[in-house]
Design a protein around this motif. Structure first.
Motif, PDB file in Angstrom:
ATOM      1  N   ILE A  89      30.560   9.196   0.382  1.00  0.00           N
ATOM      2  CA  ILE A  89      31.797   9.487   1.240  1.00  0.00           C
ATOM      3  C   ILE A  89      31.380  10.801   2.008  1.00  0.00           C
ATOM      4  O   ILE A  89      31.802  11.795   1.073  1.00  0.00           O
ATOM      5  CB  ILE A  89      33.107   9.348   0.769  1.00  0.00           C
ATOM      6  N   GLY A  90      31.269  10.780   3.033  1.00  0.00           N
ATOM      7  CA  GLY A  90      30.742  12.007   3.618  1.00  0.00           C
ATOM      8  C   GLY A  90      29.886  12.784   3.123  1.00  0.00           C
ATOM      9  O   GLY A  90      28.710  11.902   2.863  1.00  0.00           O
ATOM     10  N   SER A  91      29.849  13.992   2.716  1.00  0.00           N
ATOM     11  CA  SER A  91      28.792  14.939   1.748  1.00  0.00           C
ATOM     12  C   SER A  91      29.151  14.504   0.267  1.00  0.00           C
ATOM     13  O   SER A  91      28.451  15.299  -0.425  1.00  0.00           O
ATOM     14  CB  SER A  91      28.701  16.002   2.225  1.00  0.00           C
ATOM     15  N   ASN A  92      29.989  13.859  -0.121  1.00  0.00           N
ATOM     16  CA  ASN A  92      30.279  13.659  -1.474  1.00  0.00           C
ATOM     17  C   ASN A  92      29.735  12.585  -2.243  1.00  0.00           C
ATOM     18  O   ASN A  92      29.886  11.466  -1.832  1.00  0.00           O
ATOM     19  CB  ASN A  92      31.940  13.757  -1.738  1.00  0.00           C
ATOM     20  N   LYS A  93      29.053  12.568  -3.359  1.00  0.00           N
ATOM     21  CA  LYS A  93      28.745  11.501  -4.265  1.00  0.00           C
ATOM     22  C   LYS A  93      29.901  11.183  -4.772  1.00  0.00           C
ATOM     23  O   LYS A  93      31.067  11.725  -5.247  1.00  0.00           O
ATOM     24  CB  LYS A  93      27.758  11.998  -5.294  1.00  0.00           C
ATOM     25  N   VAL A  94      30.010   9.630  -5.127  1.00  0.00           N
ATOM     26  CA  VAL A  94      31.138   9.397  -5.774  1.00  0.00           C
ATOM     27  C   VAL A  94      30.581   7.883  -6.786  1.00  0.00           C
ATOM     28  O   VAL A  94      29.537   7.403  -6.579  1.00  0.00           O
ATOM     29  CB  VAL A  94      32.281   8.547  -5.043  1.00  0.00           C
ATOM     30  N   THR A  95      31.380   8.124  -7.946  1.00  0.00           N
ATOM     31  CA  THR A  95      31.205   7.065  -8.901  1.00  0.00           C
ATOM     32  C   THR A  95      32.454   6.408  -9.414  1.00  0.00           C
ATOM     33  O   THR A  95      33.274   6.995  -9.511  1.00  0.00           O
ATOM     34  CB  THR A  95      30.568   7.530 -10.538  1.00  0.00           C
ATOM     35  N   LEU A  96      32.424   4.959  -8.968  1.00  0.00           N
ATOM     36  CA  LEU A  96      33.547   4.158  -9.393  1.00  0.00           C
ATOM     37  C   LEU A  96      33.301   3.313 -10.742  1.00  0.00           C
ATOM     38  O   LEU A  96      32.230   2.614 -10.907  1.00  0.00           O
ATOM     39  CB  LEU A  96      33.705   3.259  -8.347  1.00  0.00           C
ATOM     40  N   GLU A  97      34.172   3.639 -11.698  1.00  0.00           N
ATOM     41  CA  GLU A  97      33.905   3.218 -12.965  1.00  0.00           C
ATOM     42  C   GLU A  97      34.656   2.050 -13.264  1.00  0.00           C
ATOM     43  O   GLU A  97      36.055   2.128 -13.128  1.00  0.00           O
ATOM     44  CB  GLU A  97      34.018   4.507 -14.021  1.00  0.00           C
ATOM     45  N   ASN A  98      34.440   1.174 -14.368  1.00  0.00           N
ATOM     46  CA  ASN A  98      35.006  -0.098 -14.743  1.00  0.00           C
ATOM     47  C   ASN A  98      35.652  -0.671 -13.470  1.00  0.00           C
ATOM     48  O   ASN A  98      36.893  -1.054 -13.399  1.00  0.00           O
ATOM     49  CB  ASN A  98      35.956   0.650 -15.535  1.00  0.00           C
ATOM     50  N   CYS A  99      34.789  -1.287 -12.798  1.00  0.00           N
ATOM     51  CA  CYS A  99      35.191  -1.960 -11.503  1.00  0.00           C
ATOM     52  C   CYS A  99      35.407  -3.512 -11.849  1.00  0.00           C
ATOM     53  O   CYS A  99      34.801  -4.024 -12.805  1.00  0.00           O
ATOM     54  CB  CYS A  99      34.095  -1.916 -10.226  1.00  0.00           C
ATOM     55  N   ILE A 100      36.336  -3.898 -11.094  1.00  0.00           N
ATOM     56  CA  ILE A 100      36.677  -5.226 -11.407  1.00  0.00           C
ATOM     57  C   ILE A 100      36.705  -6.149 -10.005  1.00  0.00           C
ATOM     58  O   ILE A 100      37.293  -5.533  -9.094  1.00  0.00           O
ATOM     59  CB  ILE A 100      38.307  -5.565 -11.961  1.00  0.00           C
ATOM     60  N   PRO A 101      35.887  -7.284  -9.765  1.00  0.00           N
ATOM     61  CA  PRO A 101      35.873  -7.727  -8.535  1.00  0.00           C
ATOM     62  C   PRO A 101      37.437  -8.326  -8.371  1.00  0.00           C
ATOM     63  O   PRO A 101      37.972  -8.936  -9.046  1.00  0.00           O
ATOM     64  CB  PRO A 101      34.766  -8.920  -8.951  1.00  0.00           C
ATOM     65  N   ARG A 102      37.671  -8.392  -6.868  1.00  0.00           N
ATOM     66  CA  ARG A 102      38.888  -8.855  -6.353  1.00  0.00           C
ATOM     67  C   ARG A 102      38.978  -9.877  -5.421  1.00  0.00           C
ATOM     68  O   ARG A 102      39.319 -10.959  -5.444  1.00  0.00           O
ATOM     69  CB  ARG A 102      39.977  -7.888  -5.762  1.00  0.00           C
ATOM     70  N   ARG A 103      37.924  -9.878  -4.536  1.00  0.00           N
ATOM     71  CA  ARG A 103      37.639 -10.879  -3.405  1.00  0.00           C
ATOM     72  C   ARG A 103      36.099 -10.738  -3.214  1.00  0.00           C
ATOM     73  O   ARG A 103      35.408  -9.956  -3.031  1.00  0.00           O
ATOM     74  CB  ARG A 103      38.503 -10.526  -2.115  1.00  0.00           C
ATOM     75  N   ASN A 104      35.807 -12.027  -2.874  1.00  0.00           N
ATOM     76  CA  ASN A 104      34.432 -12.307  -2.607  1.00  0.00           C
ATOM     77  C   ASN A 104      34.220 -13.281  -1.494  1.00  0.00           C
ATOM     78  O   ASN A 104      34.422 -14.557  -1.842  1.00  0.00           O
ATOM     79  CB  ASN A 104      33.588 -12.731  -3.833  1.00  0.00           C
ATOM     80  N   ASN A 105      34.054 -12.867  -0.283  1.00  0.00           N
ATOM     81  CA  ASN A 105      33.981 -14.005   0.957  1.00  0.00           C
ATOM     82  C   ASN A 105      32.740 -14.450   1.151  1.00  0.00           C
ATOM     83  O   ASN A 105      32.179 -13.654   1.531  1.00  0.00           O
ATOM     84  CB  ASN A 105      34.766 -13.488   1.922  1.00  0.00           C
ATOM     85  N   ARG A 106      32.390 -15.477   0.835  1.00  0.00           N
ATOM     86  CA  ARG A 106      31.042 -16.182   1.193  1.00  0.00           C
ATOM     87  C   ARG A 106      30.981 -17.199   2.229  1.00  0.00           C
ATOM     88  O   ARG A 106      30.075 -18.243   2.266  1.00  0.00           O
ATOM     89  CB  ARG A 106      30.177 -16.482  -0.134  1.00  0.00           C
ATOM     90  N   THR A 109      31.187 -18.772   8.038  1.00  0.00           N
ATOM     91  CA  THR A 109      31.610 -18.136   9.389  1.00  0.00           C
ATOM     92  C   THR A 109      32.152 -16.949   9.241  1.00  0.00           C
ATOM     93  O   THR A 109      32.729 -16.598   7.945  1.00  0.00           O
ATOM     94  CB  THR A 109      32.456 -19.310  10.139  1.00  0.00           C
ATOM     95  N   GLY A 110      32.129 -16.214  10.103  1.00  0.00           N
ATOM     96  CA  GLY A 110      32.783 -14.834  10.096  1.00  0.00           C
ATOM     97  C   GLY A 110      32.053 -13.612   9.277  1.00  0.00           C
ATOM     98  O   GLY A 110      30.984 -14.140   9.003  1.00  0.00           O
ATOM     99  N   VAL A 111      32.590 -12.795   8.918  1.00  0.00           N
ATOM    100  CA  VAL A 111      31.888 -11.539   8.272  1.00  0.00           C
ATOM    101  C   VAL A 111      32.086 -11.793   6.905  1.00  0.00           C
ATOM    102  O   VAL A 111      33.294 -12.002   6.296  1.00  0.00           O
ATOM    103  CB  VAL A 111      32.570 -10.371   8.707  1.00  0.00           C
TER     104      VAL A 111
END
Length: 499
Positions: A89-106, A109-111
């Protein structure tokens, strides 16, 4: 590739300075608060940098951390894997730890898009190790400034001798940092400050203390979090109100800050941890906590040396301490649960520190085996199950011993120790075994009894840390202690008369 990603998303950048540290952080970065994040960036599953998606990272101290991504990752972790996401994000590295899927739109149509909730957000580094380690933690905690009580700013307002107008003078003398060693590292209280303004029309100046834990060798992040939490809990016990972590900076010697050309900037990279916190209040909305409202100030506790001793000692009763502090940090809790949590903490602390077995374990095992052997086969399993904890002291005996250990520090609160310990044990047993009639113990009585158990256990924990009993005894005549004592006396009387 990572630098290209960064520039493609956001062309803003910051220049790393060789002397950039907590003392020199300017603007919003120096504010002692878990600041919000709402930034566009590029993100990928760890180990799959080529499968990157653009998205939006948001963090709020009350709502937590989420990342919304445009598209769906082609690569997927296994079902049992803890999901870790890297990004910029910008010039900063980020690590997101212990992530849990919330939504998955497949949808066809649409994005297509997906969303993850992250339990921990690290800003400043991409962690790749399964169990990563760190060597230094610098933490800002609410009320740390008034607890330490450092005075570095001196100001004077008066009139000039020639009476030509008012005169105002201000000087600042940084307080001397204090440091002590514990097994495996050092802990310090350090003075931080910042100055802003053009020097012509205005000058803004602020000082605040920070607490630093530096280990001799890198430690697992879980160890670092445990020690930071232990110090925060100590402050909560001493200040006599829940404290909160405003900022946590992590460092490791081999994780270096980099200049824009990629060269080593000459100092360790700051890695900031942001996590959702319970009962977090923005510093601007907090009520100041004054020394007379505290159980112990920093000097009364014994200074930095006592904090170092606490880091070693509190490991012996970590579970009990966590259970006891849960009643302080919860936004709301049923009085029955509050009482049971504190009673469990007191019992666990006594068991960890003082033991309390009637017989030596080997002697008890031999006795139990003799009883089982001489029991009919069909009753042996039942008898062994019933007697396996028979060698342990009763809660009433444990509470009586804890109150005696606390002595003058809590005597005005508990009153008659035998009657108080009987009431505490009776209520705990009734609530645990569901033997009490609903409403038998009013909420006010449960709250008063749980507060008395908390006070006794807290005193014993601080005594175990080396705080002299005469120092703790000074607080026994405080207004809050005397107010609680009358309520506990009434509660004990009603419990004893309830049958």
């Amino acid at each position: 590739m990572q630098q290209k990603m960064c520039q493609a998303i956001n062309t803003r950048y910051q220049t790393n300075h060789p002397h950039r540290n907590l003392n020199m952080i300017r603007g919003s970065e120096q504010e002692g608060t878990m600041r919000r994040v709402d930034e566009l960036g590029i993100f990928w599953l760890v180990g799959h940098e080529g499968d990157a998606l653009s998205g939006r990272l948001r963090f709020d101290v009350n709502d937590g951390c989420t990342v919304e991504l445009v598209g769906i990752f082609d690569s997927k972790p296994g079902d049992d894997d803890s999901i870790r996401i890297h990004g910029w994000i910008g010039s900063n590295k980020v690590t997101l730890e212990n992530c849990i899927p919330r939504r998955n739109n497949r949808g066809s149509t649409g994005v297509q898009k997906c969303e993850y909730y992250a339990n921990q957000l690290f800003i400043g580094h991409h962690f790749t190790e399964d169990e990563f380690s760190l060597q230094t933690a610098v933490v800002e905690i609410s009320d740390l400034d008034t607890w330490v009580g450092w005075r570095g700013i001196t100001d004077f307002y008066g009139r000039r001798g020639d009476r030509n107008g008012p005169s105002y003078q201000m000087s600042f003398e940084p307080n001397q940092n204090q440091e002590a060693t514990f097994n495996g590292g050092r802990v310090a209280i350090e003075n931080s400050w910042t100055q802003e303004g053009d020097g012509v029309q205005e000058v803004k100046f602020r000082q605040w203390p920070t607490l630093k834990i530096a280990y001799d060798e890198p430690q697992n992040f879980k160890v670092v979090r445990r020690d930071v939490g232990a110090v925060q809990n100590l402050l909560s016990l001493c200040i006599d109100t829940p404290t909160t972590m405003d900022r946590l900076i992590l460092r490791r010697p081999d994780i270096r800050a980099r200049l824009l050309n990629g060269e080593d900037a000459g100092y360790e990279q700051d890695i900031e941890l942001r996590v959702p916190l319970l009962r977090y209040v923005d510093p601007a909305g907090r009520k100041p906590r004054h020394p007379y409202q505290m159980l112990l100030t920093f000097d009364e506790l014994g200074g930095i040396g006592r904090i170092a001793h606490w880091l070693e000692t509190s490991k012996l009763f970590q579970t009990a301490l966590s259970s006891m502090m849960s009643v302080q940090h919860a936004k709301q809790m049923f009085t029955e649960n509050r009482f049971l949590n504190v009673a469990f903490a007191a019992e666990a602390f006594h068991r960890n520190i003082y033991g309390g077995a009637y017989l030596e374990q080997g002697e008890f095992d031999a006795l139990l085996e003799t009883l089982v052997v001489n029991t009919p086969d069909r009753h042996r399993a039942w008898l062994k199950d019933k007697l396996q904890h028979a060698n342990q002291s009763t809660l009433r005996k444990r509470m009586r011993q804890l109150a005696a250990k606390a002595g003058e520090a809590t005597k005005p609160i508990t009153g008659n120790i035998d009657q108080w310990s009987f009431a505490v044990a009776k209520v705990r047993n009734d609530l645990t075994h569901l033997g009490s009639i609903p409403g038998r113990y009013p909420g006010g009585d449960l709250r008063s009894l749980s507060d008395s158990v908390y006070a006794v256990t807290r005193a014993c924990m601080l005594l175990e840390c080396g705080v002299p009993q005469e120092v703790l005894a000074r607080s026994a005549q405080s207004e809050s202690a005397l107010w609680l004592s009358s309520r506990v006396e009434s509660a004990v009387s009603r419990v004893r008369s309830s049958g």
